[in-house]
Motif scaffolding. Sequence first.
Motif, PDB file in Angstrom:
ATOM      1  N   ALA A 120       0.844  -1.126   0.280  1.00  0.00           N
ATOM      2  CA  ALA A 120       0.209   0.185  -0.390  1.00  0.00           C
ATOM      3  C   ALA A 120       0.404   1.025  -0.226  1.00  0.00           C
ATOM      4  N   GLU A 121       2.147   1.041   0.114  1.00  0.00           N
ATOM      5  CA  GLU A 121       2.726   2.549   0.596  1.00  0.00           C
ATOM      6  C   GLU A 121       3.497   2.520  -0.020  1.00  0.00           C
ATOM      7  N   LEU A 122       4.094   1.128  -1.004  1.00  0.00           N
ATOM      8  CA  LEU A 122       4.928   1.282  -2.324  1.00  0.00           C
ATOM      9  C   LEU A 122       3.880   2.271  -3.327  1.00  0.00           C
ATOM     10  N   GLY A 123       2.314   1.653  -3.068  1.00  0.00           N
ATOM     11  CA  GLY A 123       1.722   2.313  -4.313  1.00  0.00           C
ATOM     12  C   GLY A 123       1.049   3.698  -4.079  1.00  0.00           C
ATOM     13  N   GLU A 124       1.377   4.515  -3.134  1.00  0.00           N
ATOM     14  CA  GLU A 124       0.592   5.919  -3.086  1.00  0.00           C
ATOM     15  C   GLU A 124       2.462   6.852  -3.626  1.00  0.00           C
ATOM     16  N   TRP A 125       2.953   5.372  -3.328  1.00  0.00           N
ATOM     17  CA  TRP A 125       4.423   6.343  -3.552  1.00  0.00           C
ATOM     18  C   TRP A 125       4.667   6.299  -5.235  1.00  0.00           C
ATOM     19  N   ALA A 126       4.314   5.559  -5.595  1.00  0.00           N
ATOM     20  CA  ALA A 126       3.886   5.582  -6.970  1.00  0.00           C
ATOM     21  C   ALA A 126       3.261   6.510  -7.397  1.00  0.00           C
ATOM     22  N   ARG A 127       1.621   6.085  -7.134  1.00  0.00           N
ATOM     23  CA  ARG A 127       0.405   7.568  -7.524  1.00  0.00           C
ATOM     24  C   ARG A 127       1.035   9.291  -7.791  1.00  0.00           C
ATOM     25  N   ALA A 128       1.769   9.234  -6.420  1.00  0.00           N
ATOM     26  CA  ALA A 128       2.410  10.477  -6.213  1.00  0.00           C
ATOM     27  C   ALA A 128       2.886  10.678  -6.981  1.00  0.00           C
ATOM     28  N   GLU A 129       4.182   9.650  -7.791  1.00  0.00           N
ATOM     29  CA  GLU A 129       5.326   9.517  -8.881  1.00  0.00           C
ATOM     30  C   GLU A 129       4.523  10.140 -10.082  1.00  0.00           C
ATOM     31  N   GLY A 130       3.570   8.931 -10.369  1.00  0.00           N
ATOM     32  CA  GLY A 130       2.647   9.125 -12.131  1.00  0.00           C
ATOM     33  C   GLY A 130       3.776   8.162 -12.298  1.00  0.00           C
ATOM     34  N   ILE A 131       4.175   7.273 -11.865  1.00  0.00           N
ATOM     35  CA  ILE A 131       4.617   6.087 -12.192  1.00  0.00           C
ATOM     36  C   ILE A 131       3.765   4.507 -12.041  1.00  0.00           C
ATOM     37  N   PRO A 132       3.533   4.276 -12.933  1.00  0.00           N
ATOM     38  CA  PRO A 132       2.876   2.784 -12.916  1.00  0.00           C
ATOM     39  C   PRO A 132       3.518   1.416 -12.928  1.00  0.00           C
ATOM     40  N   ILE A 133       3.125   0.806 -12.235  1.00  0.00           N
ATOM     41  CA  ILE A 133       3.209  -0.780 -11.342  1.00  0.00           C
ATOM     42  C   ILE A 133       3.386  -1.509 -11.864  1.00  0.00           C
ATOM     43  N   ILE A 134       3.957  -2.681 -13.021  1.00  0.00           N
ATOM     44  CA  ILE A 134       3.811  -3.702 -13.695  1.00  0.00           C
ATOM     45  C   ILE A 134       4.264  -4.605 -12.680  1.00  0.00           C
ATOM     46  N   ALA A 135       3.688  -5.607 -12.392  1.00  0.00           N
ATOM     47  CA  ALA A 135       3.755  -6.931 -11.929  1.00  0.00           C
ATOM     48  C   ALA A 135       4.853  -8.343 -12.743  1.00  0.00           C
ATOM     49  N   ILE A 136       5.576  -8.959 -11.954  1.00  0.00           N
ATOM     50  CA  ILE A 136       6.288 -10.071 -13.200  1.00  0.00           C
ATOM     51  C   ILE A 136       5.160 -11.218 -12.242  1.00  0.00           C
ATOM     52  N   ASP A 137       5.185 -11.991 -12.807  1.00  0.00           N
ATOM     53  CA  ASP A 137       4.163 -13.520 -12.543  1.00  0.00           C
ATOM     54  C   ASP A 137       3.945 -14.231 -13.089  1.00  0.00           C
ATOM     55  N   ASN A 138       3.565 -15.614 -13.073  1.00  0.00           N
ATOM     56  CA  ASN A 138       2.762 -16.653 -13.788  1.00  0.00           C
ATOM     57  C   ASN A 138       1.538 -17.163 -13.753  1.00  0.00           C
ATOM     58  N   VAL A 139       0.454 -15.806 -13.088  1.00  0.00           N
ATOM     59  CA  VAL A 139      -0.331 -15.641 -12.778  1.00  0.00           C
ATOM     60  C   VAL A 139      -1.796 -15.657 -13.807  1.00  0.00           C
ATOM     61  N   PRO A 140      -2.876 -16.467 -14.080  1.00  0.00           N
ATOM     62  CA  PRO A 140      -3.698 -16.272 -15.599  1.00  0.00           C
ATOM     63  C   PRO A 140      -3.989 -15.082 -15.679  1.00  0.00           C
ATOM     64  N   GLY A 141      -4.494 -14.748 -16.887  1.00  0.00           N
ATOM     65  CA  GLY A 141      -4.468 -13.562 -16.754  1.00  0.00           C
ATOM     66  C   GLY A 141      -2.914 -12.889 -18.254  1.00  0.00           C
ATOM     67  N   CYS A 142      -2.178 -13.151 -17.219  1.00  0.00           N
ATOM     68  CA  CYS A 142      -0.838 -12.455 -17.783  1.00  0.00           C
ATOM     69  C   CYS A 142      -0.947 -12.655 -19.136  1.00  0.00           C
ATOM     70  N   VAL A 143       0.763 -10.878 -19.281  1.00  0.00           N
ATOM     71  CA  VAL A 143       0.618 -10.847 -20.318  1.00  0.00           C
ATOM     72  C   VAL A 143       1.783 -10.904 -21.054  1.00  0.00           C
ATOM     73  N   PRO A 144       2.087 -11.706 -22.346  1.00  0.00           N
ATOM     74  CA  PRO A 144       3.591 -12.332 -23.053  1.00  0.00           C
ATOM     75  C   PRO A 144       3.947 -11.525 -22.389  1.00  0.00           C
ATOM     76  N   LEU A 145       5.430 -11.509 -22.199  1.00  0.00           N
ATOM     77  CA  LEU A 145       6.337 -10.396 -22.183  1.00  0.00           C
ATOM     78  C   LEU A 145       6.784 -10.397 -23.825  1.00  0.00           C
ATOM     79  N   GLU A 146       6.894 -10.706 -24.656  1.00  0.00           N
ATOM     80  CA  GLU A 146       6.759 -10.863 -26.106  1.00  0.00           C
ATOM     81  C   GLU A 146       6.146  -9.726 -26.356  1.00  0.00           C
ATOM     82  N   THR A 147       4.468  -9.473 -25.963  1.00  0.00           N
ATOM     83  CA  THR A 147       4.277  -9.071 -26.984  1.00  0.00           C
ATOM     84  C   THR A 147       3.426  -7.287 -25.466  1.00  0.00           C
ATOM     85  N   PHE A 148       4.754  -7.198 -24.804  1.00  0.00           N
ATOM     86  CA  PHE A 148       4.183  -6.181 -24.161  1.00  0.00           C
ATOM     87  C   PHE A 148       4.754  -5.427 -23.989  1.00  0.00           C
TER      88      PHE A 148
END
Length: 211
Positions: A120-148
């Motif tokens: 939550a604290e990381l998210g607040e910092w990211a929003r204040a800086e206008g920087i999106p968070i991109i998670a890297i994991d292999n859960v259902p619904g992920c976007v393949p790195l090759e197409t991202f």
Amino acid sequence: MTDRDPSLPGVGPWPGGRDAWPEEPFYDPELLEHGDTRNVVDRYRYWTMDAIVADLDEQRHAFHVAIENWQHDMNIGSIVRSANAFAADTVHIVGRRRWNKRGAMVTDRYQHVQYHADVAELGEWARAEGIPIIAIDNVPGCVPLETFTWPERCIMLFGQEGPGLSADALAAAEAVVEITQYGSTRSINASAAAAVSMYSWVMQHSAMRPS
């Protein structure tokens, strides 16, 4: 050079002795006199640590790296080392402030590291800086790195070896990217995933990448 064991890392004292020392202010007299065995590229041999950090600050990339630190994961040090190698802006440690620095090979001295109590604290910092968070994991619904397509400014968020990212981390991310695998293992090492992701960003955005 003086008589010095060639198997030792780095370089020995500056050739020619004190009379031949360079005069630029970024050189460290102690290193010039005794040699430089640090884990730095040749360009930074004999430089002071502060001078190296200042020079890196002139050329750091726009991406950040964040790592959840709920367990005592030895991969964190290796991820910090890769972040330094790929000139990441900042490494964010989420959770415990203590982490095993052995894998960092002292690169944390040259890499900006910032701490956050939770996602939550990381998210607040990211929003204040206008920087999106991109998670890297292999859960259902992920976007393949090759197409991202990586945002130029972003935070790459990595989880712990084994459990991966927490539910809170996945919920805080604007996208979840997976590294496509072709063998039988369910996942790759966390530090390897981080290096692959950083290199993918570099291939898309870095002005320093050789053409």
